[in-house]
Motif scaffolding. Structure first.
Motif, PDB file in Angstrom:
ATOM      1  N   UNK A   1       0.838  -1.321   0.086  1.00  0.00           N
ATOM      2  CA  UNK A   1       0.267   0.106   0.058  1.00  0.00           C
ATOM      3  C   UNK A   1       0.977   1.212   0.021  1.00  0.00           C
ATOM      4  N   UNK A   2       0.652   2.138  -0.800  1.00  0.00           N
ATOM      5  CA  UNK A   2       1.643   3.372  -1.420  1.00  0.00           C
ATOM      6  C   UNK A   2       0.752   4.630  -1.066  1.00  0.00           C
ATOM      7  N   UNK A   3       1.500   5.528  -1.481  1.00  0.00           N
ATOM      8  CA  UNK A   3       0.661   6.874  -1.500  1.00  0.00           C
ATOM      9  C   UNK A   3      -0.238   7.183  -2.224  1.00  0.00           C
ATOM     10  N   UNK A   4      -0.654   6.224  -3.314  1.00  0.00           N
ATOM     11  CA  UNK A   4      -1.472   6.698  -4.564  1.00  0.00           C
ATOM     12  C   UNK A   4      -2.862   5.835  -4.198  1.00  0.00           C
ATOM     13  N   UNK A   5      -3.116   5.471  -2.899  1.00  0.00           N
ATOM     14  CA  UNK A   5      -4.389   4.989  -2.177  1.00  0.00           C
ATOM     15  C   UNK A   5      -5.012   6.004  -1.379  1.00  0.00           C
ATOM     16  N   UNK A   6      -6.225   5.883  -1.360  1.00  0.00           N
ATOM     17  CA  UNK A   6      -7.238   6.818  -0.770  1.00  0.00           C
ATOM     18  C   UNK A   6      -6.769   7.185   0.704  1.00  0.00           C
ATOM     19  N   UNK A   7      -6.668   6.167   1.268  1.00  0.00           N
ATOM     20  CA  UNK A   7      -6.382   6.354   2.746  1.00  0.00           C
ATOM     21  C   UNK A   7      -5.025   7.026   2.943  1.00  0.00           C
ATOM     22  N   UNK A   8      -3.851   6.563   2.039  1.00  0.00           N
ATOM     23  CA  UNK A   8      -2.717   7.228   2.329  1.00  0.00           C
ATOM     24  C   UNK A   8      -2.361   8.538   1.587  1.00  0.00           C
ATOM     25  N   UNK A   9      -3.225   8.811   0.608  1.00  0.00           N
ATOM     26  CA  UNK A   9      -3.023  10.092  -0.034  1.00  0.00           C
ATOM     27  C   UNK A   9      -3.945  11.200   0.897  1.00  0.00           C
ATOM     28  N   UNK A  10      -5.040  10.936   1.306  1.00  0.00           N
ATOM     29  CA  UNK A  10      -5.880  11.892   2.099  1.00  0.00           C
ATOM     30  C   UNK A  10      -5.785  11.015   3.675  1.00  0.00           C
ATOM     31  N   UNK A  11      -4.963  11.787   4.563  1.00  0.00           N
ATOM     32  CA  UNK A  11      -4.970  11.112   5.798  1.00  0.00           C
ATOM     33  C   UNK A  11      -6.299  11.280   6.887  1.00  0.00           C
ATOM     34  N   UNK A  12      -6.191  10.709   8.190  1.00  0.00           N
ATOM     35  CA  UNK A  12      -7.463  10.667   8.831  1.00  0.00           C
ATOM     36  C   UNK A  12      -8.140  12.131   9.278  1.00  0.00           C
ATOM     37  N   UNK A  13      -7.196  13.247   9.268  1.00  0.00           N
ATOM     38  CA  UNK A  13      -7.758  14.648   9.536  1.00  0.00           C
ATOM     39  C   UNK A  13      -8.038  15.287   8.391  1.00  0.00           C
ATOM     40  N   UNK A  14      -7.936  14.775   7.181  1.00  0.00           N
ATOM     41  CA  UNK A  14      -8.213  15.400   5.992  1.00  0.00           C
ATOM     42  C   UNK A  14      -6.878  16.009   5.261  1.00  0.00           C
ATOM     43  N   UNK A  15      -5.902  15.891   5.990  1.00  0.00           N
ATOM     44  CA  UNK A  15      -4.646  16.495   5.353  1.00  0.00           C
ATOM     45  C   UNK A  15      -4.098  15.354   4.322  1.00  0.00           C
TER      46      UNK A  15
END
Length: 808
Positions: free
Chosen positions: A279-293
């Protein structure tokens, strides 16, 4: 031999054992979308028609001026190694543009242009395969979307279409091995199939966007699932190639210009683990973090604002195939939109617009100290975020804070109309949309993205439990069980229907919803209960009065069935026992031309109706409509004097365009619809937001016992007798009152004087015309009430006027 081999690949390269039946067309638009656009353009409904004029007059309607030579060869490339934004992106935009124009107008020359462009790529077998190959090859997206739109065009030869599909996966499709990745022998799919594990997440996300369209167009559910699972950080599909391994361990730090915003690590020293599907940065939860950043918050703002537009576009593609990812990870997408909008639009309002859109307020400044910024290593081990970056990447002289969203129309329509979220829950997205409408006005994007107030779902029907999009056209009979489709994986309750019971059957449509049973030679809605409703989207060629009828079996008394169109005034009928299925007239509705949504309501006793179908047919208008109730659909705008939108409610007009650059002027004219007005209702009132003043210019009426219409004109217009401003929560509401009894005021003379000086009990109102003025060019103007009132009725409707020096 090479030609023979390529032909063989055309026949075999994309054949996969399918488990999913795809909706076609089904990438950027489905058939319901196309029917909606076509109907709105034909009816010249706003804002579609203004957007269409921009779209159809674009330079993209022709492609010959763009036909290039490439490295001295003719424009039938076998290799594309550079300038992909042009060789893929520009030509893709032209092809998609012409394909959509064909769908909307039926003019074959548009389709021919699209085919000519797509066929240029049939011999392509080498594309960018170094460095940013995933991002670069994503430039092919519009070409694939164009191909999806014209897949059934008879002028695109089957052999050419198959060769186009084969080219997308050249040198061949496989789920067992990676194909040859040498520079000159691999094209689109093999450059995007792994996303991009090495760079900022937006690059891989652009590749996933392309992969979704490719899977749909090629009817390849393995490719589609590959994009879907990767986007949601799910394991790879069984039998398919795994996703990149991990985790990665960073190397040494590198000094760089933006080192106070993020730490950078030597790519040559990064080591990679052996766990599949890491899982890398081009996946939803790794590109948008839990606080919206977003993962790129320390990079710059431009990539964030464009990337969020792409993420929502990805979600739309999945949605068009029945899959909901908008709600994934606790509505992670909306969190990202909100975070970025607060940071950028707050700055835009203060420093770019000079607090024009809202009064100065504290800016959103996320930091580690206030708990609103996360410091974290990227999954690719190349960057560690330190703080949010308002500058451009690697350039501390270019300011990027204050960037605007690239796909705001689609964002707002999805969350406001399709998900039905309130303005409060979409506070920053609504601000962003309002600024877009003010700065840009109607753009081409409005044509494809705009939805009216009840268009949460898509009209169509079901075949073997599979949804088939497409809007019926008046005159029509719609099966009651074909209420608008929402999603296969998200509940449509509260969006396209409301069910008070518990749906257990799946005998007609599988997604759940209202109770359905088999009866009357087919499927019918059953067990209908008090408070339930369902939506049906259709098209209408001619504005007019239409009869709404239903075929139903009513087993008991005490149930009322009502109908309304686009949040308009409803008609209803208390149902008598029928014994068997019988056609029942519910009443007549005034329905505008274009695409509309009919809503049926159930009131009263439960479980007494079996509803088979709904019928819409032309009817003769009633001569008189009793009781004056203002309806926005009564009004049109005079050409050249600004325009209003009337489709968000039958009680609201919202400004779209202004007649000048410094003043908002709108000429409103009521059509000849007859209403009864009581003689005691001597106060004509207009209520609005961002409304400065209005002039009553014309009144048309017929006196009791009269046989001829009377029209009173005022060249300059009659100003209101009293004006009350600064009302409402935001202090932006205005109430204008004209006193129609001329014995107390000369303002209304000569318009309505005869209605109150001749001793008539009431009169028939046939028309009213106003000039309405907004407060400035930079404020949306809304009018949500034009009505005749008694004194007591005014205070009941607007209690904030109690205690004011009304002089009424």
């Amino acid at each position: 031999m090479k030609k023979i081999l390529f032909s063989f690949l055309c026949l075999t390269s994309v054949v996969v054992s399918a488990q999913r039946t795809f909706i076609h067309p089904g990438t950027v638009y489905n058939q319901a979308d196309l029917d909606r656009m076509k109907a709105m353009v034909a009816a010249q409904r706003e804002p579609y028609y203004s957007a269409w004029k921009l779209y159809s007059n674009s330079s993209l309607t022709t492609y010959r001026d763009y036909l290039p030579t490439m490295r001295g060869t003719s424009w039938h490339p076998t290799y594309i190694f550079d300038n992909t934004n042009y060789w893929m992106g520009t030509f893709g935009d032209i092809a998609l543009h012409n394909a959509l124009c064909w769908k909307i107008t039926g003019t074959e020359s548009y389709a021919q242009k699209a085919v000519a462009i797509l066929n240029c790529y049939l011999n392509l077998h080498g594309t960018v395969n170094y460095g940013t190959n995933c991002l670069s090859n994503s430039g092919f997206t519009s070409l694939i979307d164009a191909a999806e739109l014209i897949r059934n065009y008879t002028g695109w030869r089957a052999a050419d279409q198959q060769q186009f599909k084969a080219m997308l996966v050249y040198p061949g499709y496989s789920t067992r091995e990676r194909m040859n990745e040498t520079r000159d022998s691999v094209t689109i799919y093999w450059n995007i199939y792994q996303g991009d594990e090495n760079r900022h997440g937006n690059q891989g996300l652009w590749g996933l966007r392309t992969m979704i369209s490719l899977g749909v167009f090629c009817d390849n559910d393995t490719i589609y699932d590959r994009a879907y699972n990767r986007f949601l950080s799910l394991p790879h599909r069984k039998g398919d190639l795994p996703y990149p391994k991990g985790p990665k361990t960073p190397g040494s730090k590198i000094d760089h210009l933006m080192s106070n915003y993020y730490l950078k690590y030597n790519t040559g020293e990064i080591t990679q683990g052996s766990v599949d599907d890491f899982g890398y940065d081009d996946e939803l939860k790794y590109w948008i973090w839990e606080n919206g950043q977003t993962q790129e918050a320390s990079r710059d703002q431009g990539h964030i604002m464009d990337g969020l537009g792409n993420v929502v576009d990805i979600a739309r593609l999945f949605w068009n195939q029945g899959d909901d990812v908008y709600h994934a990870y606790d509505c992670r997408m909306l969190k990202g939109i909100d975070y970025a909008a607060k940071y950028n639009y707050g700055w835009y309002n203060k420093y770019t617009a000079g607090n024009l859109y809202w009064p100065e307020e504290a800016l959103f400044e996320p930091t580690v100290e206030n708990g609103q910024y996360i410091q974290r290593m990227t999954r690719n081990a190349r960057w560690y975020s330190l703080k949010i970056n308002p500058w451009s990447e690697n350039n501390d002289t270019v300011w990027t804070r204050g960037k605007r969203f690239s796909n705001i129309d689609m964002m707002f329509m999805q969350y406001k109309v399709r998900q039905g979220l309130s303005d409060d829950s979409l506070f920053w997205l609504k601000r962003a949309y309002d600024i877009k409408m003010d700065v840009d006005g109607i753009t081409e994007a409005v044509l494809t993205n705009y939805r009216t107030v009840w268009m949460a779902g898509d009209g169509g029907h079901f075949e073997n439990s599979r949804f088939v999009p497409g809007l019926p056209a008046i005159p029509c009979t719609i099966k009651a069980v074909d209420y608008d489709f929402y999603s296969q994986t998200a509940s449509g309750d509260g969006h396209t229907y409301h069910n008070s019971g518990t749906r257990t059957d799946t005998n007609y449509r599988k997604e759940g919803g209202l109770e359905i049973t088999e009866d009357n030679g087919g499927f019918v809605l059953s067990d209908l209960r008090d408070g339930e409703w369902m939506n049906y989207t259709f098209t209408n060629a001619v504005s007019g009065i239409y009869q709404v009828s239903v075929t139903a079996k009513v087993s008991g008394e005490g149930t009322i069935l009502g109908a309304a169109v686009d949040n308009g005034t409803a008609v209803s009928q208390q149902l008598a026992i029928t014994g068997d299925y019988k056609m029942i007239d519910l009443g007549k509705l005034r329905i505008p031309a274009g695409a509309c949504v009919l809503r049926l309501f159930v009131y009263g006793k439960n479980n007494q109706i079996q509803l088979s179908d709904i019928k819409l047919t032309a009817a003769i208008a009633d001569t008189i409509q009793s009781g004056y109730v203002w309806n926005s659909r009564d009004y049109s705008t005079v050409s050249g004097s600004g325009s209003f939108l009337t489709d968000q409610s039958d009680k609201q007009l919202t400004s779209l365009t202004y007649s000048g650059t410094t003043s908002a002027t709108f000429a409103l004219s009521m059509s000849s619809v007859a209403y009864k007005v009581k003689s005691g209702q001597v106060y004509l009132l207009m209520h609005g937001k961002k409304l400065d003043h209005a002039l009553l210019r014309k009144a048309t009426y017929r006196l009791t016992g009269g046989i001829a219409d009377i029209t009173g004109n005022s060249t300059g217009g009659q100003a209101s007798t009293w004006t009350y401003t600064g009302l409402g929560k935001d202090k932006d509401e205005t109430i204008l009152v004209w006193k129609a009894d001329s014995s107390s005021s000369s303002r209304i003379i000569p318009l309505l004087k005869a209605c109150y000086t001749g001793g008539y009990d009431n009169y028939t109102l046939k028309g009213l015309s106003f000039l309405a003025y907004g407060v400035s060019q930079h404020k949306n103007t809304v009018i949500d009430d034009i009505n005749f009132y008694t004194f007591d009725e005014i205070l009941a409707a607007y209690p904030e006027l109690s205690g004011t020096s009304m002089g009424i």
